[in-house]
Design a protein around this motif. Structure first.
Motif, PDB file in Angstrom:
ATOM      1  N   ALA A  22       0.840  -1.201   0.000  1.00 17.43           N
ATOM      2  CA  ALA A  22       0.000   0.000   0.000  1.00 17.43           C
ATOM      3  C   ALA A  22       0.875   1.250   0.000  1.00 17.43           C
ATOM      4  N   GLU A  23       0.231   2.404  -0.107  1.00 15.29           N
ATOM      5  CA  GLU A  23       0.965   3.674  -0.090  1.00 15.29           C
ATOM      6  C   GLU A  23       1.510   3.997   1.305  1.00 15.29           C
ATOM      7  N   ASP A  24       0.814   3.529   2.311  1.00 14.53           N
ATOM      8  CA  ASP A  24       1.208   3.764   3.691  1.00 14.53           C
ATOM      9  C   ASP A  24       0.391   2.809   4.552  1.00 14.53           C
ATOM     10  N   GLY A  80       2.029   1.596  18.575  1.00 14.05           N
ATOM     11  CA  GLY A  80       2.100   1.442  17.129  1.00 14.05           C
ATOM     12  C   GLY A  80       3.009   2.468  16.488  1.00 14.05           C
ATOM     13  N   TYR A  81       3.185   2.319  15.185  1.00 16.75           N
ATOM     14  CA  TYR A  81       4.020   3.252  14.433  1.00 16.75           C
ATOM     15  C   TYR A  81       3.494   3.340  13.007  1.00 16.75           C
ATOM     16  N   ARG A  82       3.400   4.575  12.509  1.00 11.93           N
ATOM     17  CA  ARG A  82       2.962   4.813  11.136  1.00 11.93           C
ATOM     18  C   ARG A  82       4.168   4.729  10.204  1.00 11.93           C
ATOM     19  N   MET A  83       4.021   3.975   9.127  1.00 12.02           N
ATOM     20  CA  MET A  83       5.167   3.642   8.289  1.00 12.02           C
ATOM     21  C   MET A  83       5.793   4.868   7.630  1.00 12.02           C
ATOM     22  N   ARG A  84       4.988   5.888   7.316  1.00 14.82           N
ATOM     23  CA  ARG A  84       5.528   7.078   6.643  1.00 14.82           C
ATOM     24  C   ARG A  84       6.573   7.805   7.492  1.00 14.82           C
ATOM     25  N   TYR A  85       6.639   7.497   8.791  1.00 19.58           N
ATOM     26  CA  TYR A  85       7.584   8.164   9.680  1.00 19.58           C
ATOM     27  C   TYR A  85       8.836   7.331   9.929  1.00 19.58           C
ATOM     28  N   LYS A 141       6.456   0.745  -2.477  1.00 14.98           N
ATOM     29  CA  LYS A 141       5.682  -0.464  -2.239  1.00 14.98           C
ATOM     30  C   LYS A 141       6.593  -1.687  -2.280  1.00 14.98           C
ATOM     31  N   ASN A 142       6.392  -2.560  -1.295  1.00 22.61           N
ATOM     32  CA  ASN A 142       7.087  -3.846  -1.177  1.00 22.61           C
ATOM     33  C   ASN A 142       8.584  -3.714  -0.870  1.00 22.61           C
ATOM     34  N   LYS A 143       9.032  -2.527  -0.550  1.00 21.72           N
ATOM     35  CA  LYS A 143      10.411  -2.349  -0.097  1.00 21.72           C
ATOM     36  C   LYS A 143      10.459  -2.560   1.416  1.00 21.72           C
ATOM     37  N   VAL A 144      11.575  -3.144   1.896  1.00 19.86           N
ATOM     38  CA  VAL A 144      11.708  -3.435   3.328  1.00 19.86           C
ATOM     39  C   VAL A 144      12.227  -2.194   4.070  1.00 19.86           C
ATOM     40  N   TYR A 145      11.543  -1.853   5.159  1.00 19.05           N
ATOM     41  CA  TYR A 145      11.930  -0.733   6.012  1.00 19.05           C
ATOM     42  C   TYR A 145      12.045  -1.207   7.454  1.00 19.05           C
ATOM     43  N   LYS A 146      12.948  -0.587   8.175  1.00 17.86           N
ATOM     44  CA  LYS A 146      13.068  -0.858   9.606  1.00 17.86           C
ATOM     45  C   LYS A 146      12.265   0.163  10.392  1.00 17.86           C
ATOM     46  N   LEU A 147      11.380  -0.319  11.271  1.00 12.12           N
ATOM     47  CA  LEU A 147      10.641   0.548  12.177  1.00 12.12           C
ATOM     48  C   LEU A 147      11.089   0.249  13.605  1.00 12.12           C
ATOM     49  N   THR A 148      11.450   1.291  14.325  1.00 11.48           N
ATOM     50  CA  THR A 148      11.769   1.161  15.741  1.00 11.48           C
ATOM     51  C   THR A 148      10.593   1.709  16.530  1.00 11.48           C
ATOM     52  N   ASP A 170      -2.815   9.998   1.188  1.00 16.56           N
ATOM     53  CA  ASP A 170      -3.650  11.153   1.525  1.00 16.56           C
ATOM     54  C   ASP A 170      -4.840  10.720   2.358  1.00 16.56           C
ATOM     55  N   ALA A 171      -5.280  11.607   3.229  1.00 19.62           N
ATOM     56  CA  ALA A 171      -6.497  11.347   3.988  1.00 19.62           C
ATOM     57  C   ALA A 171      -7.695  11.366   3.054  1.00 19.62           C
ATOM     58  N   ILE A 172      -8.659  10.481   3.314  1.00 19.17           N
ATOM     59  CA  ILE A 172      -9.838  10.370   2.458  1.00 19.17           C
ATOM     60  C   ILE A 172     -11.099  10.532   3.302  1.00 19.17           C
ATOM     61  N   LYS A 173     -12.227  10.676   2.646  1.00 16.80           N
ATOM     62  CA  LYS A 173     -13.466  11.018   3.354  1.00 16.80           C
ATOM     63  C   LYS A 173     -13.979   9.905   4.244  1.00 16.80           C
ATOM     64  N   GLY A 174     -13.741   8.675   3.861  1.00 13.76           N
ATOM     65  CA  GLY A 174     -14.277   7.595   4.673  1.00 13.76           C
ATOM     66  C   GLY A 174     -13.699   6.261   4.284  1.00 13.76           C
ATOM     67  N   TYR A 175     -14.035   5.252   5.049  1.00 16.19           N
ATOM     68  CA  TYR A 175     -13.440   3.941   4.854  1.00 16.19           C
ATOM     69  C   TYR A 175     -14.000   3.200   3.644  1.00 16.19           C
ATOM     70  N   ASP A 176     -15.066   3.707   3.060  1.00 11.58           N
ATOM     71  CA  ASP A 176     -15.561   3.087   1.829  1.00 11.58           C
ATOM     72  C   ASP A 176     -14.515   3.152   0.724  1.00 11.58           C
ATOM     73  N   ALA A 177     -13.665   4.166   0.785  1.00 14.40           N
ATOM     74  CA  ALA A 177     -12.625   4.338  -0.237  1.00 14.40           C
ATOM     75  C   ALA A 177     -11.265   3.812   0.223  1.00 14.40           C
ATOM     76  N   SER A 178     -11.222   3.187   1.376  1.00 13.92           N
ATOM     77  CA  SER A 178      -9.948   2.633   1.864  1.00 13.92           C
ATOM     78  C   SER A 178      -9.562   1.402   1.044  1.00 13.92           C
ATOM     79  N   VAL A 179      -8.318   0.985   1.198  1.00  9.70           N
ATOM     80  CA  VAL A 179      -7.842  -0.178   0.441  1.00  9.70           C
ATOM     81  C   VAL A 179      -7.230  -1.196   1.409  1.00  9.70           C
TER      82      VAL A 179
END
Length: 545
Positions: A418-420, A443-448, A460-467, A503-512
């Motif tokens: 996903a994008e994030d 928890g931790y948000r991946m964009r950070y 997408k599909n790249k490996v990242y380290k989250l602390t 990007d933030a979206i209006k609701g979860y109907d448009a989530s992926v």
């Protein structure tokens, strides 16, 4: 974010053993002017006699006239002027309420006004729990020279770090629901809610002001409180980096309690919460009256080591003291394996990994933890942990107790298509009867991945380290138990559910949906690091970092 006033007062009284004293005092209400002309409604109670006296101040969004707001007049009976003030925009005060945005300078102006009064000896202390403790921290950040001491419980010195978006993930239940109860209109916000650590966050972060803060704080926190790390960090940061009046003059007490009664099957003794805390009068007598009562000769830290509550005589469930926090420990790694094991060594299986599909429309429900306005504490995770979108890893049955005290950290290597997305990690104590007692969860948000102040697009599909800081605890995993770690991507409604979009979206109907992967071997071996302070006999079940 905090208790209603009646609960805050009850918590403070419970922790500190405050009782009502016969009240012989003059009481009046004054409208105290702020620098912009707004006047704040302020109750003042003075002892009989001439004065001048030291002053104990509480600033509250819950109503200065609410029952118990003055804690039974305890300080008046002990020779203090006791003041309780409605925060800006609340109850009888003028202005517009903006949660904690104005309390730093309103605290400054209020204390400066107090120092000019004939009945004041220009020595002010602040006392409070939760929101009223946070206002004390903010007043200390203002730099007023007349604030000489503070006694706070379940509070913090940075909204962004502890009550808005730890790990970059918005604390939905706490932030939105608490604001609604304070009469603040909460818009139908786009999802996910994005909260970067920016200049606004720094403006109300104690770290911005440390060299200019000369206030000795007595902090009381709980291992299942929503602000537990805030209490600890406030102590540590001021003890080491505060101004000359703060360094070396801080106290910390950590007990087994939450922001309200604990839920679940684990039942701690009554003294697990209040057994280590002093009467605040003793603290203020030392700092505001110069009474040499020995409080500063005592250890700086008192902490309750939690333990097995279902086995009589189990290790732990005791109070300990320390000169500083954290106590000495050995950072000990527990590695996640593809077969669900949690072990001392990393997996030797080449390219080991585990994946799951995270659907924002079907998030994992919250089950305990550091919550507000919902069940909290060491609740059983089995009702939520056997889903396909929860990865579980556990040690073999422990052959001897393992004691930890200090900060717990997860280092996980992850990817997403996903994008994030978000990753949440839980530390769990598994009892012999299968009860999965939650210890810590964050928890931790991946964009950070580059830092909470540096949101960055991911590939997408790249490996990242989250602390991921899981915050702190003190606990003995008993013999016969297992240590367990969960990895998932939602914890609702404790945390805002990610839509897996940039990007933030209006609701979860448009989530992926997102396929999220945790990597488990070689240079991408995911692990949790526990601060092992004591392993009683035999093999602890993990290796040192």
């Amino acid at each position: 974010m905090m208790f209603p006033m009646r609960q805050t007062t009850a918590l403070l009284a419970f922790l500190l053993g405050l009782v009502a004293f016969p009240l012989l005092a003059e009481k009046l209400e004054v409208m105290v002017p702020m620098r912009d002309g707004v006047k704040l409604a302020t109750n003042i109670e003075k002892p009989d006699g001439e004065g001048p006296w030291p002053v104990i101040l509480t600033r509250t969004p819950y109503g200065k006239d609410q029952r118990g707001a003055n804690m039974g007049g305890a300080f008046v009976a002990k020779g203090y002027v006791q003041i309780v003030q409605d925060c800006r925009g609340k109850f009888r005060s003028e202005g517009r309420y903006r949660a904690f945005e104005d309390d730093r300078m309103d605290g400054f102006d209020t204390i400066e006004w107090i120092a000019k009064q004939a009945w004041s000896n220009k020595k002010v202390g602040m006392v409070g729990a939760s929101a009223t403790g946070i206002t004390a921290y903010l007043a200390a950040m203002s730099g007023t020279p007349y604030l000489k001491a503070a006694f706070v419980s379940v509070a913090h010195g940075s909204s962004q770090r502890y009550s808005t978006a730890p790990g970059g993930i918005f604390l939905k239940n706490m932030s939105e629901e608490w604001l609604k109860r304070q009469g603040v209109e909460v818009a139908n916000t786009m999802r996910p809610v994005i909260r970067h650590y920016d200049d606004d966050a720094r403006a109300n972060d104690i770290r911005t002001y440390l060299p200019n803060i000369n206030v000795p704080f007595y902090n009381v926190g709980g291992w299942y409180d929503i602000f537990l790390q805030g209490d600890i960090d406030g102590f540590v940061e001021l003890q080491a980096k505060g101004g000359p009046g703060a360094r070396g003059n801080q106290k910390l007490v950590m007990g087994a309690f939450g922001h309200g009664a604990l839920s679940g099957d684990l039942k701690y003794a009554a003294n697990a919460a209040r057994g280590g805390a002093d009467d605040p009068v003793r603290w203020f007598d030392y700092w505001l009256k110069g009474v040499d009562n020995g409080i500063m000769k005592e250890p700086a830290v008192k902490y309750f080591v939690m333990g097995d509550t279902m086995t009589a005589g189990a290790p732990g469930n005791v109070w300990r003291t320390a000169a500083s926090w954290p106590p000495a420990s050995t950072p000990t790694s527990f590695y996640l394996h593809e077969d669900g094991k949690l072990a001392a060594a990393a997996s030797t299986v080449a390219s080991a990994k585990k994946s799951y599909v995270f659907d924002p429309k079907d998030p994992v429900a919250t089950a305990g933890g550091g919550n507000l306005m919902m069940e909290r504490g060491p609740m059983d995770q089995r009702p939520v942990s056997n889903r396909p979108d929860v990865l579980k890893f556990e040690t073999a049955v422990l052959t001897s107790p393992v004691e930890i005290a200090g900060a717990v950290t997860a280092e996980i290597f992850v990817s997403t298509d996903a994008e994030d997305t978000d990753f949440h990690v839980k530390l769990v104590d598994v009892y012999p009867n299968g009860y999965e007692a939650l210890v810590l969860d964050q928890g931790y948000r991946m964009r950070y991945f580059m830092g909470l102040d540096r949101p960055s697009l991911i590939e997408k599909n790249k490996v990242y380290k989250l602390t991921i800081p899981l915050w702190s605890t003190a606990l003995v995993f008993n013999k016969g138990h297992k240590i367990q770690v969960h990895v998932q991507s939602s914890n609702n409604p404790r945390f805002d559910v990610h839509t897996n979009t940039w990007d933030a979206i209006k609701g979860y109907d448009a989530s992926v949906k997102a396929t999220n992967t945790v990597f488990l071997s070689g240079k991408t071996a995911s692990r949790v690091i526990l601060p092992v302070t004591k392993a009683v006999g035999g093999e602890a079940g993990a290796g040192s970092q």
